[in-house]
Design a protein around this motif. Structure first.
Motif, PDB file in Angstrom:
ATOM      1  N   PHE A   1       0.833  -1.203   0.000  1.00 16.38           N
ATOM      2  CA  PHE A   1       0.000   0.000   0.000  1.00 16.38           C
ATOM      3  C   PHE A   1       0.870   1.257   0.000  1.00 16.38           C
ATOM      4  O   PHE A   1       0.593   2.223  -0.721  1.00 16.38           O
ATOM      5  CB  PHE A   1      -0.940  -0.015   1.203  1.00 16.38           C
ATOM      6  N   ALA A   2       1.947   1.250   0.793  1.00 16.69           N
ATOM      7  CA  ALA A   2       2.857   2.398   0.832  1.00 16.69           C
ATOM      8  C   ALA A   2       3.539   2.591  -0.513  1.00 16.69           C
ATOM      9  O   ALA A   2       3.685   3.724  -0.998  1.00 16.69           O
ATOM     10  CB  ALA A   2       3.893   2.208   1.935  1.00 16.69           C
ATOM     11  N   GLY A   3       3.957   1.499  -1.142  1.00 18.54           N
ATOM     12  CA  GLY A   3       4.579   1.597  -2.460  1.00 18.54           C
ATOM     13  C   GLY A   3       3.623   2.110  -3.514  1.00 18.54           C
ATOM     14  O   GLY A   3       4.001   2.890  -4.391  1.00 18.54           O
TER      15      GLY A   3
ATOM     16  N   ASP B   1       4.081   5.415  -5.661  1.00 13.40           N
ATOM     17  CA  ASP B   1       4.007   5.402  -7.126  1.00 13.40           C
ATOM     18  C   ASP B   1       3.003   6.416  -7.648  1.00 13.40           C
ATOM     19  O   ASP B   1       3.263   7.089  -8.645  1.00 13.40           O
ATOM     20  CB  ASP B   1       3.610   4.006  -7.634  1.00 13.40           C
ATOM     21  N   VAL B   2       1.865   6.530  -6.971  1.00 12.00           N
ATOM     22  CA  VAL B   2       0.837   7.474  -7.416  1.00 12.00           C
ATOM     23  C   VAL B   2       1.337   8.915  -7.285  1.00 12.00           C
ATOM     24  O   VAL B   2       1.092   9.739  -8.167  1.00 12.00           O
ATOM     25  CB  VAL B   2      -0.470   7.261  -6.614  1.00 12.00           C
TER      26      VAL B   2
ATOM     27  N   GLY C   1       4.597   1.031 -10.461  1.00 11.67           N
ATOM     28  CA  GLY C   1       4.717  -0.346 -10.019  1.00 11.67           C
ATOM     29  C   GLY C   1       6.054  -0.694  -9.407  1.00 11.67           C
ATOM     30  O   GLY C   1       6.152  -1.670  -8.667  1.00 11.67           O
ATOM     31  N   ILE C   2       7.082   0.085  -9.690  1.00  9.73           N
ATOM     32  CA  ILE C   2       8.409  -0.216  -9.149  1.00  9.73           C
ATOM     33  C   ILE C   2       8.413  -0.080  -7.627  1.00  9.73           C
ATOM     34  O   ILE C   2       8.869  -0.967  -6.916  1.00  9.73           O
ATOM     35  CB  ILE C   2       9.489   0.701  -9.779  1.00  9.73           C
ATOM     36  N   ASN C   3       7.908   1.032  -7.127  1.00  4.62           N
ATOM     37  CA  ASN C   3       7.887   1.242  -5.675  1.00  4.62           C
ATOM     38  C   ASN C   3       6.926   0.280  -4.985  1.00  4.62           C
ATOM     39  O   ASN C   3       7.164  -0.121  -3.854  1.00  4.62           O
ATOM     40  CB  ASN C   3       7.531   2.688  -5.355  1.00  4.62           C
TER      41      ASN C   3
END
Length: 154
Positions: A38-40, A44-45, A52-54
């Motif tokens: 969720f944090a990634g 990303d947003v 998608g990388i994070n």
């Protein structure tokens, strides 16, 4: 977003990674991985260059930290700070490797500054977090002991 304006050596702290690491040390691997994902996704947003990388990096970061540490280490401020610093430094190196693979090679000096600044801020955040949690637990114990003594006196 608050710390975006707090810059040292042209980079700002990544407290989202620190929160994910603290949760990963404190929780099992499944909730930690979900929080990391969720944090990634949030990262990303808001800031992601490639979507998608994070999401993947933060999920695997939470999973690896959760599997590599035990929950007893979340009680020690120095261990938590060290785990946070090393994890954030590793995350920055992996991000630099991904950027290099995509053709955007970061400068070595900027990579070192990212590791130092983000790792240092993450370690300080983890240290403060653990000390505050320990203080709150100690106050709860003291309050319950006072209440028990008061009931026994009545």
């Amino acid at each position: 977003l608050i710390f975006e304006n707090l810059r040292m050596f042209s980079c700002s702290p990544d407290l989202l990674a620190a929160v994910v690491i603290i949760a990963a040390v404190s929780e099992n691997f499944a909730p930690a991985s979900i929080l990391g994902g969720f944090a990634g996704l949030l990262y990303d947003v808001m800031y992601g260059e490639v979507f998608g990388i994070n999401l993947l990096l933060y999920t695997y970061l939470a999973l690896l930290v959760s599997l590599a540490t035990d929950r007893r280490s979340s009680n020690s401020p120095l261990i938590m700070s060290w785990v946070c610093f090393v994890s954030i430094a590793s995350l920055e190196i992996v991000i630099a490797l991904f950027k290099t693979a995509m053709g955007n090679t970061p400068a070595f000096g900027q990579l070192c500054a990212n590791i130092f600044v983000k790792g240092l801020f993450g370690a300080l955040f983890a240290l403060c977090f653990v000390l505050i949690v320990q203080y709150i637990k100690r106050k709860r114990v003291e309050t319950s002991e006072i209440a028990q003594k008061k009931e026994a006196a009545e």
